[in-house]
Design an enzyme around this catalytic site. Structure first.
Site, PDB file in Angstrom:
ATOM      1  N   ASP A   1      60.461   4.109  59.366  1.00 44.36           N
ATOM      2  CA  ASP A   1      58.964   4.718  59.020  1.00 44.36           C
ATOM      3  C   ASP A   1      57.935   3.734  59.940  1.00 44.36           C
ATOM      4  OD1 ASP A   1      59.842   6.661  57.535  1.00 44.36           O
ATOM      5  OD2 ASP A   1      59.496   5.812  55.744  1.00 44.36           O
TER       6      ASP A   1
ATOM      7  N   ASP B   1      60.185   6.224  51.766  1.00 41.86           N
ATOM      8  CA  ASP B   1      59.640   5.899  50.677  1.00 41.86           C
ATOM      9  C   ASP B   1      59.326   6.829  49.794  1.00 41.86           C
ATOM     10  OD1 ASP B   1      57.558   6.904  52.053  1.00 41.86           O
ATOM     11  OD2 ASP B   1      56.605   5.052  52.584  1.00 41.86           O
TER      12      ASP B   1
ATOM     13  N   ASP C   1      61.961  11.995  51.094  1.00 40.68           N
ATOM     14  CA  ASP C   1      62.806  11.327  52.038  1.00 40.68           C
ATOM     15  C   ASP C   1      64.020  11.088  51.390  1.00 40.68           C
ATOM     16  OD1 ASP C   1      61.129  10.814  54.066  1.00 40.68           O
ATOM     17  OD2 ASP C   1      60.219   8.996  53.037  1.00 40.68           O
TER      18      ASP C   1
END
Length: 1073
Positions: free
Chosen positions: A487, A794, A798
């Protein structure tokens, strides 16, 4: 050990479904009956059948110890039965409840009024019964949520008082949010487990027999030495083994305690505070967001589109909507959608989840691929050792009964018709003990357990490097990672967001928080939207202290900006009523709220990705408060967004629209289903939020590239921002590198066919505007292309990608509980540099195991050859039972401690990733092993056959000379292992001493082994059948042993073929045969 699944207080950290998720499926290679049972490349989704196969194929001396840190298959089945039983019990309760509710509608309300429970207006039993039975009639009788809050002395808006006295009273009245954990095993249980080794039991029996026969033939004073020395040696092995195992269990216990330290947000005294899950009390007011797990039983205070996944309790994958008609929330369930606030009514053992957790042992263990492969190696070596031991036993018994075995003074041990039965039995017992001891040395029982030792050490050290390992196998697999899909926000950046640019209409605000440059009406609308269209909070201290803003980093940045513009958070929220909320959605990249003002006007506020919200706008308010058409200025706004994105700014647009009151559904049920209008929006502002790159990210990315690990960035931000951050972090080398599919949007990638995605995925470095499903598709495509994928995440959405990846890395700060639950490792500081440290530790695990294998196999080969050759040629062995047990202790437990706990070096990150199928014993290791073993065998056999003359012992008695010679062989052999332990530290480096001074455990074990060896030779001769050596012979022993160092240097200059030696062709021939 609870690394595969641990439970956080009253939280579930795994989905308690009706059956194991992917275990029953298994891969074809795992379930092929002809394949190597130990060839399991990953254990994350392996089938139970494959796990059973390798256990059945393993040669094991002590099953309880060998399989301690593996999945307990029997207990797993029992655990699943228990889960099903509790769920069926829950379903019975629910059916009874429905029946009761139907009866109540006919005969009237039968709920009893609340009875005082100490300091509160309601008692524990009534409260628990209401929540457990979902008794809505009782809740209404208590005055609804508002009335219940009064009984519990809590404020549904500001929460409980929260001082120490208040918390203590609540715990005393309603219990704490904990449940009884399994009692920790004590040291005695580890002693008992170490004692279960079959060979050690045989040796103890032999020691007792030898003791009895010795005392009978030689008397008490001299006859007890042989038997007692063997018994003492066995007891020493058991105690040292149990101590090592007990220390490991304590380390795992510490790690499991860390896993339970989950922090959640509660409202206390009007302020949002973070507390440990164990500290939640009845009466607490908790905010609920997507991805949260409900930490206790409770009732809904307020909620918008709130949907709860209750599968952990019911076993049904069904999402249940929660509203004022269905307000009861169960501990352990997950928030699937929407937002809300709950009031806690039951904690710990007074909840269904608490009862479930208390009744299910969490200590089920988990094997790792390396552990399984090492069991295969141990089995192969063990079979060789067993064969050798049988050969030695046959030869020694044959020589003994044919009269070819002699005592140290030259007399024959057995003479037919003359030797008594007692002496014959005693001789046979000694031969059996030697054969059994060879099995103890030959079967490397500690080899698979060395994985657990190094993992326990690594996991404890990784905690200091801000990585919490949830699955043991992930620790290993990270060493094989070939790509990391990271990310952007909070991982590559600091997650410290501030608004640094702002446009109100066409006017760029400078500074961005100067409200004098904007019309008051625009400021009012911005304040209204910022205060209500958020999951954050603003706390203004009564004493006039600094304003505290809480929420996600983006929410905090916008709220802080609005406060500087003049927003009064509490006032803005009090002037409007929330009708409906659409929480920010990672698919749509925006979130909205419908508000009813005091004048009955309805405003719908939207906030989200700038270009997406802009596309829904038809007009904008300029800085003077006038409404303007956006058509003529659309290019201006798009250019402003692109320029901000090029400077690494996250662009967020804020817009609103009015809605007629008659268009808003009037009844609650229809209002919950109402889809907020998202067209004809009025643009209020576009803000650019700066989130600086983390200081160590550039270096971390460089280290990854040097280590052969490709870093890919997957972000929800637009391509401009993503590209700028990728260049800043050096994920992209330069702007010209952004060609072809190197930079791609999520929607473009998902439109490719499956085959095309596999090809394109290899090129992708940056994916912008990606949805969680795009991340999942990327992970699947990369894995199909042969990559070993680590992925960070997070959010709740996901979870599929984290679960699918070879290694799922959840963020510890911003990550939701659902994301953490589906991950393998939690990055506690959300920092990419910590991800790279995990790769380093993963490689270290594999390297340390290889060091230990090289060391142990050298001892195995040397000890076996020496004893076999000596037994066949002379009918006696130079290394007796006690000496071999001491060698086994050095090799097994102490060797593992010394070599399996080596810290990682920078050299590890200058190699390519460890292949999943890479052989455990490399050609370099074979070379080192053969050179050292050949040298040791040659020197010690020379001493065995010609030692009397070489050591000039001809003038001594035959018994004395023989004892000194055998002592010399034993002493030299032990010192050869001590010096070779240094060589094992660096199998492929010339300097084996680098970094040694930092490893105090290694130095301590080497020092302790030397001291104990001196004590054994000089003071324990009666027990070990050794003689004291002169200082000259000590120097000779050390001199012979120290030659292993220059020999290792010379050996490392011998080139080895790059193609690894492998047993796979033999395996394939056997399968096809």
């Amino acid at each position: 050990m609870t690394t595969s699944s641990s439970h956080n207080g009253s939280f579930p950290t795994e989905d308690v479904e009706a059956g194991p998720s992917k275990r029953d499926v298994g891969s074809g290679e795992d379930d092929d009956p002809l394949s190597d049972p130990f060839d399991i490349s990953q254990t994350k989704h392996v089938s139970i059948k494959a796990l059973k196969r390798w256990r059945q194929a393993a040669l094991v001396l002590n099953a309880s110890r060998r399989f301690r840190y593996t999945l307990d298959l029997k207990r797993e089945v029992e655990k699943e039965k228990r889960r099903r039983m509790i769920r069926s019990h829950f379903q019975v309760i629910r059916a009874a409840l429905l029946f009761k509710l139907a009866a109540e509608q006919d005969i009237g309300n039968i709920a009893l009024p609340p009875t005082s429970g100490g300091d509160y207006g309601i008692g524990l039993e009534q409260l628990a019964s209401m929540t457990r039975d979902h008794n809505f009639a009782a809740l209404e009788l208590y005055g609804g949520v508002k009335g219940l809050s009064n009984l519990l002395k809590t404020n549904i808006e500001f929460g409980i008082n929260g001082d120490d006295i208040d918390l203590l009273e609540r715990r005393n009245s309603f219990g704490s949010n904990t449940y009884p954990l399994k009692k920790r095993r004590n040291f005695l249980s580890f002693l008992w487990e170490a004692w279960q080794d079959l060979t050690l039991i045989i040796l103890i029996v032999a020691a007792i027999a030898s003791l009895a026969l010795g005392i009978k033939t030689e008397g008490v004073e001299e006859g007890w030495y042989d038997g007692a020395s063997i018994a003492f040696a066995v007891i020493l092995v058991i105690v040292v083994t149990a101590t090592s195992d007990y220390r490991q269990s304590l380390q795992f216990q510490i790690l499991n305690n860390e896993k339970r330290n989950i922090q959640i947000e509660v409202m206390r005294g009007g302020k949002a505070v973070k507390i440990l899950i164990f500290d939640v009390v009845v009466g607490d007011i908790l905010p609920l967001r997507i991805g949260d797990q409900v930490p206790a039983d409770g009732v809904l205070v307020t909620g918008h589109s709130l949907a709860i996944d209750e599968s952990s309790m019911t076993g049904e994958s069904k999402i249940v909507r929660k509203d004022q008609k269905s307000p009861f929330l169960m501990s352990g369930c997950k928030v699937a959608d929407g937002v809300g606030t709950m009031m806690v009514t039951g904690v710990g053992i007074n909840t269904e989840w608490g009862l479930l957790m208390a009744s299910i042992s969490e200590d089920i263990g988990e094997e790792t691929p390396l552990q399984v492969r090492l069991n295969g190696v141990a089995t192969l070596i063990g079979l060789v050792g067993l064969t050798v031991a049988c050969l030695v036993l046959a030869v020694l018994l044959g020589r003994f009964f044919t009269g070819h075995s002699t005592n140290s003074d030259g007399s024959r041990q057995f003479v037919k018709g003359q030797t008594g039965a007692t002496d014959a039995v005693n001789g046979v017992i000694k031969i059996i003990t030697i054969a059994v001891t060879i099995v103890v040395v030959a079967v490397p029982e500690g080899l698979p357990l060395a994985v657990t030792l190094t993992l326990a050490y690594s996991m404890r050290k990784m905690m200091a490097d801000k990585a919490l390992v949830r699955r043991l196998s992930a620790c290993e697999t990270m060493g094989s990672a070939t790509t990391i899909c990271s990310d952007k926000t909070g991982t590559l950046t600091l997650n410290q967001m501030t608004v640094v640019e702002a446009y109100a209409g066409r006017k760029k605000l400078d500074p961005p928080d100067d409200s004098t440059q904007i019309h008051p009406m625009v400021v009012s609308l911005l304040s209204e939207g910022a205060a209500q269209n958020t999951t954050g909070n603003v706390f203004v201290p009564k004493d006039g202290g600094e304003v505290e803003v809480t929420g996600s980093p983006t929410e905090k940045a916008i709220l802080a900006w609005a406060v500087k513009l003049g927003m009064k958070f509490d006032v803005a929220r009090s002037e409007t009523t929330v009708l409906q909320v659409l929480p920010f959605n990672s698919e749509k990249k925006r979130g909205g709220v419908a508000l009813k003002r005091k004048d009955s006007e309805v405003h719908i506020h939207w906030k989200g990705a700038a270009e997406i919200v802009l596309a829904s706008c038809t007009t904008y308010l300029d800085s003077n408060g006038h409404l303007q058409s956006i058509k003529e200025d659309e290019d201006f706004f798009k250019l402003a967004i692109d320029e901000m994105a090029a400077r690494s700014l996250r662009c967020v647009a804020i817009a609103y629209r009015s809605c007629k009151i008659d268009k808003v559904p009037s009844d609650e049920e229809s209002l919950d289903q109402w889809v907020l209008p998202e067209d004809d929006l009025v643009l209020l502002a576009i803000v650019g939020i700066k989130d600086p790159c983390r200081p160590g990210v550039k270096d971390a990315v460089r280290v990854c590239k040097e280590a052969g690990v490709k870093v890919r960035m997957v972000t929800g931000d637009n391509l401009g921002t993503a590209k700028a951050i990728a260049l800043e972090c050096r994920i992209l080398g330069s702007a010209p590198d952004a060609i072809g599919h190197t930079i791609i949007e999520g929607k473009v990638f998902r439109e490719f066919s499956e085959k095309e995605r596999e090809q394109v995925a290899q090129e992708i470095i940056v994916m912008g505007r990606s949805s969680p499903n795009d991340k999942l598709l990327l992970v699947q495509a990369l894995r199909k292309g042969g990559e070993v994928v680590a992925v960070t995440g997070d959010g709740t959405n996901d979870a599929p990608a984290l679960h699918e990846a070879d290694i799922g890395l959840a963020m510890g700060i911003q990550g939701t509980e659902v994301a953490k639950e589906n991950s393998d490792i939690i990055i506690l500081d959300d920092n990419f540099a910590s991800v790279v440290k995990v790769v380093r530790w993963g490689r270290s695990v594999f390297a340390n195991i290889q060091k230990f294998i090289q060391f142990q196999l050298t001892v195995n080969v040397a000890a076996l050859i020496i004893n076999v050759v000596a037994a066949v040629s002379s009918g006696s062995v130079p290394l007796n039972t006690v000496q071999l047990l001491w060698v086994n202790l050095i090799m097994d437990t102490l060797g593992a401690l010394a070599l399996a706990t080596e810290p990682p070096t920078d050299q590890l990150m200058h190699r390519m990733p460890v292949g999943r199928r890479e052989p455990l014993i490399t050609n370099i290791m074979w070379r080192n092993l053969f050179i050292q073993a050949f040298y040791q065998v040659a020197v010690l056999l020379v001493l065995n056959f010609w030692g009397t003359s070489i050591l000039r012992l001809q003038n001594k008695t035959r018994e004395h000379a023989n004892d000194v010679k055998n002592t010399m062989i034993f002493n030299t052999f032990v010192f050869c292992q001590i010096f070779n332990e240094f060589n094992a530290r660096k199998p492929d480096e010339i300097n084996v001493f680098s970094g040694m001074t930092k490893n105090y455990l290694f130095l301590g074990i080497i020092g302790m082994t030397c001291v104990l060896q001196i004590i054994i030779i000089e003071f324990l001769g009666k027990f070990t059948s050794t003689r004291r050596l002169s200082w000259k012979l000590w120097l000779v022993s050390v001199a012979i042993a120290i030659v292993s160092w220059p020999l290792a240097i010379v050996g490392k200059m011998i080139p080895v073929p790059k193609t690894p030696l492998s047993l796979r062709p033999i395996q394939q021939l056997r399968n096809h045969g």
